[in-house]
Design an enzyme around this catalytic site. Structure first.
Site, PDB file in Angstrom:
ATOM      1  N   ASP A  17       3.284   6.453  -5.949  1.00 10.78           N
ATOM      2  CA  ASP A  17       2.652   7.761  -5.718  1.00 10.78           C
ATOM      3  C   ASP A  17       1.202   7.623  -5.257  1.00 10.78           C
ATOM      4  O   ASP A  17       0.496   8.624  -5.133  1.00 10.78           O
ATOM      5  CB  ASP A  17       2.749   8.654  -6.957  1.00 10.78           C
ATOM      6  CG  ASP A  17       1.902   8.191  -8.136  1.00 10.78           C
ATOM      7  OD1 ASP A  17       1.196   7.163  -8.018  1.00 10.78           O
ATOM      8  OD2 ASP A  17       1.939   8.856  -9.189  1.00 10.78           O
ATOM      9  N   ASP A  18       0.756   6.399  -4.984  1.00 10.24           N
ATOM     10  CA  ASP A  18      -0.628   6.167  -4.579  1.00 10.24           C
ATOM     11  C   ASP A  18      -0.784   5.882  -3.091  1.00 10.24           C
ATOM     12  O   ASP A  18      -1.912   5.819  -2.591  1.00 10.24           O
ATOM     13  CB  ASP A  18      -1.218   4.978  -5.358  1.00 10.24           C
ATOM     14  CG  ASP A  18      -1.397   5.285  -6.840  1.00 10.24           C
ATOM     15  OD1 ASP A  18      -1.777   6.417  -7.150  1.00 10.24           O
ATOM     16  OD2 ASP A  18      -1.152   4.384  -7.665  1.00 10.24           O
ATOM     17  N   SER A  48      -0.768  11.427  -7.033  1.00  8.09           N
ATOM     18  CA  SER A  48      -0.703  11.354  -8.493  1.00  8.09           C
ATOM     19  C   SER A  48      -0.499  12.743  -9.089  1.00  8.09           C
ATOM     20  O   SER A  48      -1.101  13.729  -8.640  1.00  8.09           O
ATOM     21  CB  SER A  48      -1.995  10.745  -9.048  1.00  8.09           C
ATOM     22  OG  SER A  48      -2.114   9.391  -8.675  1.00  8.09           O
ATOM     23  N   ASN A 127       1.430   1.402 -10.362  1.00 10.95           N
ATOM     24  CA  ASN A 127       0.489   2.511 -10.298  1.00 10.95           C
ATOM     25  C   ASN A 127      -0.920   2.057 -10.647  1.00 10.95           C
ATOM     26  O   ASN A 127      -1.116   1.119 -11.420  1.00 10.95           O
ATOM     27  CB  ASN A 127       0.923   3.611 -11.276  1.00 10.95           C
ATOM     28  CG  ASN A 127       0.191   4.912 -11.036  1.00 10.95           C
ATOM     29  OD1 ASN A 127       0.290   5.486  -9.955  1.00 10.95           O
ATOM     30  ND2 ASN A 127      -0.548   5.386 -12.029  1.00 10.95           N
ATOM     31  N   SER A 159       3.254   0.349 -14.058  1.00 10.96           N
ATOM     32  CA  SER A 159       1.917   0.951 -14.076  1.00 10.96           C
ATOM     33  C   SER A 159       0.927  -0.043 -14.658  1.00 10.96           C
ATOM     34  O   SER A 159       1.197  -0.679 -15.683  1.00 10.96           O
ATOM     35  CB  SER A 159       1.915   2.240 -14.904  1.00 10.96           C
ATOM     36  OG  SER A 159       2.824   3.186 -14.364  1.00 10.96           O
TER      37      SER A 159
END
Length: 312
Positions: A17-18, A48, A127, A159
């Site tokens: 999501d980055d 994010s 993440n 993450s």
């Protein structure tokens, strides 16, 4: 004759999501070095907190602005190969959309063109910041895995600490360390799989790396009820330390803020991933959707059916 590494090679899709990050580049390199065939499909910009959002039935037109870290330029198609110098365009793709949309491009388009089938594994992340406890519901990193797992594809959310970013060079040393540890995890999944799927159907993993990567202890955990962060709506965002630190709280305006949870966990929360991550790499099991898996839902429905039938 295939080498041992290639004999165990897997087809892997990486999403996040980055967008284009040091963490993604490092993970790609680590997996390629192990002989895996890897496709990267990430959002054009940082997404994010978008969770499982999808922009249904909306065509994706040309880019209105440059993508994060020069992945693509304004005016380029809304979906395509990443054009930043030094990034292998054959394997890296961007999507002007949410994390789940980037994943779906990786599964439905890129993977089908490359392999003619779904990948053996989806890795989401790593993440730039841990996804622990309640906040995981909003995480694009975690929801990418939920979508993949719902399709029966083995998937792992990854993450790491926020200090793994490196927008200029895409070469943070911590990214390389997280990537090497993730490659170990993939090896361990393969060792128990033989010619079977890497995880049972509709079972996925949430993996969080601590800020301190000097130890490589792995710990089985559960999502649990202790939250490392608190999420709330604030009438004045300037009162939030994290909002001020990121510049979001420079003005006295309302909005949703995230703050560190300063409360200590109680005795029932000592095995929660939000607690264990302080000293170890945590691995928690997840399942997709909203069904129950322990018989609890059936009991509630049976009781409701009886009450409704009797008119009570």
């Amino acid at each position: 004759m295939a080498t041992p590494a290639l004999a165990q090679a897997r087809n892997i899709v990486i999403a996040n999501d980055d967008g284009l990050t040091s963490n993604v580049v490092a993970l790609y390199k680590a997996l390629k070095a192990e002989g895996h065939d890897v496709i990267v499909s990430v959002p054009c910009s940082g997404q994010s907190g978008m969770g499982g959002a999808v922009r249904f039935m909306r065509p994706i037109g040309p880019l209105a602005q440059d993508c994060h870290n020069a992945a693509a330029k304004k005016g380029d198609p809304g979906v395509g190969p990443i054009s930043r110098e030094g990034i292998p365009a054959r394997d890296f793709n961007y999507v002007d959309g949410t994390p789940v949309m980037a994943l779906l491009y990786g599964l439905d388009i890129a993977a089908q063109k490359r392999w003619g089938k779904a990948p053996d594994l989806v890795l989401s992340g790593p993440n730039e910041g841990q996804n622990l406890g309640q906040i995981s519901v909003s995480s694009g990193t975690v929801n990418v895995v939920q979508y993949a797992s719902a399709r029966g594809i083995p998937a792992v959310a990854l993450s790491a600490g926020a200090d793994t970013a490196d927008d200029e060079n895409l070469a943070n040393p911590k990214s390389a360390r997280v990537a090497a540890l993730t490659a170990q995890l993939v090896d361990a999944l393969q060792a128990g799989a033989d010619d079977k799927p890497l995880l049972p159907a509709h079972v996925s993993l949430n993996v969080n790396f601590p800020d301190d990567l000097s130890r490589d202890a792995w710990a089985p955990t559960e999502v649990g009820t202790y939250n490392a962060y608190t999420v709330r709506f604030a009438e004045d965002m300037s009162q939030s330390p994290l909002a001020r630190a990121t510049g979001a709280g420079n003005q006295e305006l309302p909005g949703v803020v995230i703050d560190m949870n300063n409360a200590e966990p109680d005795s029932s929360q000592e095995d929660d991933e939000s607690v264990v991550v302080r000293n170890a790499i945590t691995i928690s099991v997840m399942q997709p959707g909203f069904g129950t898996h322990d018989g609890l839902g059936g009991g509630i429905l049976h009781q409701l059916a009886e009450r409704l039938s009797s008119g009570n």
